[in-house]
Design an enzyme around this catalytic site. Structure first.
Site, PDB file in Angstrom:
ATOM      1  N   TYR A  53       6.231   4.032   4.676  1.00 19.94           N
ATOM      2  CA  TYR A  53       6.344   3.980   3.474  1.00 19.94           C
ATOM      3  C   TYR A  53       8.047   2.708   3.903  1.00 19.94           C
ATOM      4  O   TYR A  53       8.286   1.494   3.737  1.00 19.94           O
ATOM      5  CB  TYR A  53       6.906   4.587   2.246  1.00 19.94           C
ATOM      6  N   ARG A  56       5.771  -0.941   4.358  1.00 21.46           N
ATOM      7  CA  ARG A  56       6.300  -1.984   3.232  1.00 21.46           C
ATOM      8  C   ARG A  56       6.909  -1.851   2.679  1.00 21.46           C
ATOM      9  O   ARG A  56       7.058  -2.837   2.166  1.00 21.46           O
ATOM     10  CB  ARG A  56       5.043  -0.292   2.005  1.00 21.46           C
ATOM     11  N   ASN A  87       2.814   0.109  -9.671  1.00 21.82           N
ATOM     12  CA  ASN A  87       2.702   0.098  -8.538  1.00 21.82           C
ATOM     13  C   ASN A  87       4.618   0.132  -8.006  1.00 21.82           C
ATOM     14  O   ASN A  87       5.410   0.399  -9.594  1.00 21.82           O
ATOM     15  CB  ASN A  87       3.176  -1.828  -8.425  1.00 21.82           C
ATOM     16  N   VAL A  88       4.510   0.142  -6.972  1.00 19.56           N
ATOM     17  CA  VAL A  88       5.919   1.123  -6.795  1.00 19.56           C
ATOM     18  C   VAL A  88       7.465  -0.315  -6.293  1.00 19.56           C
ATOM     19  O   VAL A  88       8.291  -0.325  -5.902  1.00 19.56           O
ATOM     20  CB  VAL A  88       6.210   2.141  -5.335  1.00 19.56           C
ATOM     21  N   ASP A  89       6.709  -1.403  -6.299  1.00 19.44           N
ATOM     22  CA  ASP A  89       7.415  -2.316  -5.927  1.00 19.44           C
ATOM     23  C   ASP A  89       8.256  -3.057  -6.368  1.00 19.44           C
ATOM     24  O   ASP A  89       8.008  -2.386  -8.184  1.00 19.44           O
ATOM     25  CB  ASP A  89       6.767  -3.707  -4.944  1.00 19.44           C
ATOM     26  N   HIS A 104       4.832   5.678 -10.350  1.00 19.43           N
ATOM     27  CA  HIS A 104       4.141   6.533  -8.985  1.00 19.43           C
ATOM     28  C   HIS A 104       5.138   6.049  -8.250  1.00 19.43           C
ATOM     29  O   HIS A 104       5.280   6.687  -6.887  1.00 19.43           O
ATOM     30  CB  HIS A 104       2.659   5.830  -8.435  1.00 19.43           C
ATOM     31  N   GLY A 170      -5.149  -6.474 -12.704  1.00 21.97           N
ATOM     32  CA  GLY A 170      -4.905  -5.653 -11.290  1.00 21.97           C
ATOM     33  C   GLY A 170      -5.204  -3.928 -10.896  1.00 21.97           C
ATOM     34  O   GLY A 170      -3.821  -3.759  -9.886  1.00 21.97           O
ATOM     35  N   THR A 171      -5.454  -3.431 -11.092  1.00 21.11           N
ATOM     36  CA  THR A 171      -5.814  -2.094 -11.541  1.00 21.11           C
ATOM     37  C   THR A 171      -7.392  -1.699 -11.301  1.00 21.11           C
ATOM     38  O   THR A 171      -8.251  -1.981 -12.529  1.00 21.11           O
ATOM     39  CB  THR A 171      -5.400  -1.354 -12.014  1.00 21.11           C
ATOM     40  N   SER A 172      -7.789  -0.856 -10.077  1.00 19.65           N
ATOM     41  CA  SER A 172      -9.264  -0.505 -10.640  1.00 19.65           C
ATOM     42  C   SER A 172     -10.001   1.142 -11.593  1.00 19.65           C
ATOM     43  O   SER A 172     -10.891   1.611 -11.328  1.00 19.65           O
ATOM     44  CB  SER A 172      -9.602   0.453  -9.068  1.00 19.65           C
TER      45      SER A 172
HETATM   46  N1  APR Z   1      -5.553 -10.648  -9.129  1.00 19.00           N
HETATM   47  C1  APR Z   1      -5.799  -9.522  -9.299  1.00 19.00           C
HETATM   48  N2  APR Z   1      -6.853  -8.106  -9.752  1.00 19.00           N
HETATM   49  C2  APR Z   1      -6.405  -8.069  -8.447  1.00 19.00           C
HETATM   50  C3  APR Z   1      -6.441  -9.091  -7.123  1.00 19.00           C
HETATM   51  C4  APR Z   1      -5.304 -10.565  -8.122  1.00 19.00           C
HETATM   52  N3  APR Z   1      -5.163 -11.904  -7.161  1.00 19.00           N
HETATM   53  N4  APR Z   1      -6.573  -8.812  -6.004  1.00 19.00           N
HETATM   54  C5  APR Z   1      -7.449  -7.425  -6.178  1.00 19.00           C
HETATM   55  N5  APR Z   1      -7.381  -6.951  -7.646  1.00 19.00           N
HETATM   56  C6  APR Z   1      -7.543  -5.746  -7.880  1.00 19.00           C
HETATM   57  C7  APR Z   1      -9.413  -5.157  -6.911  1.00 19.00           C
HETATM   58  O1  APR Z   1     -10.171  -5.514  -7.584  1.00 19.00           O
HETATM   59  C8  APR Z   1      -9.006  -3.748  -7.944  1.00 19.00           C
HETATM   60  O2  APR Z   1      -9.877  -3.130  -8.983  1.00 19.00           O
HETATM   61  O3  APR Z   1      -7.234  -4.873  -8.228  1.00 19.00           O
HETATM   62  C9  APR Z   1      -7.367  -3.367  -8.236  1.00 19.00           C
HETATM   63  C10 APR Z   1      -6.496  -3.031  -7.174  1.00 19.00           C
HETATM   64  O4  APR Z   1      -7.364  -1.508  -6.889  1.00 19.00           O
HETATM   65  P1  APR Z   1      -5.950  -0.577  -5.926  1.00 19.00           P
HETATM   66  O5  APR Z   1      -6.719  -0.778  -5.127  1.00 19.00           O
HETATM   67  O6  APR Z   1      -7.113   0.984  -6.599  1.00 19.00           O
HETATM   68  O7  APR Z   1      -5.226   0.014  -7.037  1.00 19.00           O
HETATM   69  P2  APR Z   1      -4.868   0.315  -7.981  1.00 19.00           P
HETATM   70  O8  APR Z   1      -5.734   0.021  -9.062  1.00 19.00           O
HETATM   71  O9  APR Z   1      -3.165  -0.015  -8.129  1.00 19.00           O
HETATM   72  O10 APR Z   1      -4.188   2.567  -7.711  1.00 19.00           O
HETATM   73  C11 APR Z   1      -3.444   2.932  -8.221  1.00 19.00           C
HETATM   74  O11 APR Z   1      -3.342   4.389  -6.790  1.00 19.00           O
HETATM   75  O12 APR Z   1      -3.288   4.382  -4.504  1.00 19.00           O
HETATM   76  C12 APR Z   1      -2.936   4.839  -5.661  1.00 19.00           C
HETATM   77  O13 APR Z   1      -0.750   5.576  -5.967  1.00 19.00           O
HETATM   78  C13 APR Z   1      -1.477   4.608  -6.058  1.00 19.00           C
HETATM   79  O14 APR Z   1      -0.872   3.703  -7.480  1.00 19.00           O
HETATM   80  C14 APR Z   1      -1.801   3.252  -6.379  1.00 19.00           C
HETATM   81  C15 APR Z   1      -2.937   3.875  -7.218  1.00 19.00           C
END
Ligand code: APR
Length: 228
Positions: A53, A56, A87-89, A104, A170-172
């Site tokens: 951490y 980061r 996000n933690v930022d 988170h 921007g999340t999976s």
């Molecule tokens: N703009 C938009 N989306 C983007 C970009 C971008 N420039 N670059 C990447 N992505 C997308 C990817 O396609 C993916 O779907 O951001 C997503 C990132 O997914 P993860 O890495 O899984 O991150 P996140 O969904 O925030 O993770 C959730 O998991 O690890 C834990 O606690 C942590 O908060 C986090 C949680």
């Protein structure tokens, strides 16, 4: 004023230079969750967890909000914007967003290991072994680790249920309970999913998929919403 609820993930901070977790250069490709982001990891090797951490946090002091963050501030001119972030930022706050709920945790905060209500702001990047709370316990990162409860989830559900518009950026959508929040949004509410890898979410209606990066996709959606 209509309420826009925005759920963000690591992707919105990617263009600022912050790593995501599961993309090719994602943090979980380089580190094992069990070694750096769980209570077991903390028990086993707190120095390793602090280092993870600290690195980061050091990066976070070097980066700036991007066009995606800034566009959500612009949206506040016409809408009540409520951001729920995984996000933690602190890039939403540094961009100027008024309402940011961190699900988170927050990287620039530390907390006591004996009293979770004792939370401290960090004005520099390094948190070390031996840094103590006022009750004498080792300070830990103020982060929700895997396997730990998500204290703000009930608040987030209430916010999501009030949405007139719901935007995911921007999340999976791989991590729960955050990814389940969209399920509390009314069916007739327009929803948008901005992410280069966005996909149809099962059982979710009125979903507009925008396969774009946040830095272009969010400003474009904001422009449309401000015009409408
Ligand atoms: N703009 C938009 N989306 C983007 C970009 C971008 N420039 N670059 C990447 N992505 C997308 C990817 O396609 C993916 O779907 O951001 C997503 C990132 O997914 P993860 O890495 O899984 O991150 P996140 O969904 O925030 O993770 C959730 O998991 O690890 C834990 O606690 C942590 O908060 C986090 C949680």
């Amino acid at each position: 004023m209509k309420t826009v609820v925005v759920l963000t993930g690591a992707g919105i901070s990617s263009e600022s230079g912050c790593n995501t977790f599961r993309d090719n250069n994602g943090l979980w490709r380089k580190y094992r969750v069990e070694e750096v982001a769980s209570p077991v990891a903390w028990q086993r090797d707190p120095a390793l967890v602090l280092d993870f951490y600290n690195e980061r946090r050091k990066k976070l002091f070097e980066v700036e909000p991007n066009a995606g963050h800034l566009a959500l501030v612009e949206l506040e001119k016409k809408f009540n914007v409520q951001i729920i972030t995984q996000n933690v930022d602190d890039l939403h706050e540094r961009a100027g967003s008024s309402n940011v709920l961190h699900l988170h945790g927050e990287l620039k905060k530390a907390r006591s290991t004996v009293d979770p209500d004792l939370i401290y702001e960090l004005d520099q990047w390094e948190l070390k072994l031996g840094d103590k709370c006022e009750k004498g316990s080792q300070l830990r990162p103020h982060i929700v680790w895997f396997g730990e409860p998500v204290p703000m989830i009930e608040e987030a559900v209430k916010v999501a249920a009030k949405a007139d518009l719901f935007v995911v950026v921007g999340t999976s959508m791989a991590v729960y309970p955050a990814a389940g929040l969209i399920g509390y949004v009314n069916d007739d509410v327009p929803k948008y999913y901005i992410d280069p890898n966005a996909f149809a979410l099962s059982g979710i209606t009125n979903l507009n998929i925008i396969k774009e990066k946040a830095g272009t996709g969010v400003p474009r959606l904001v422009k449309d919403l401000m015009k409408a």
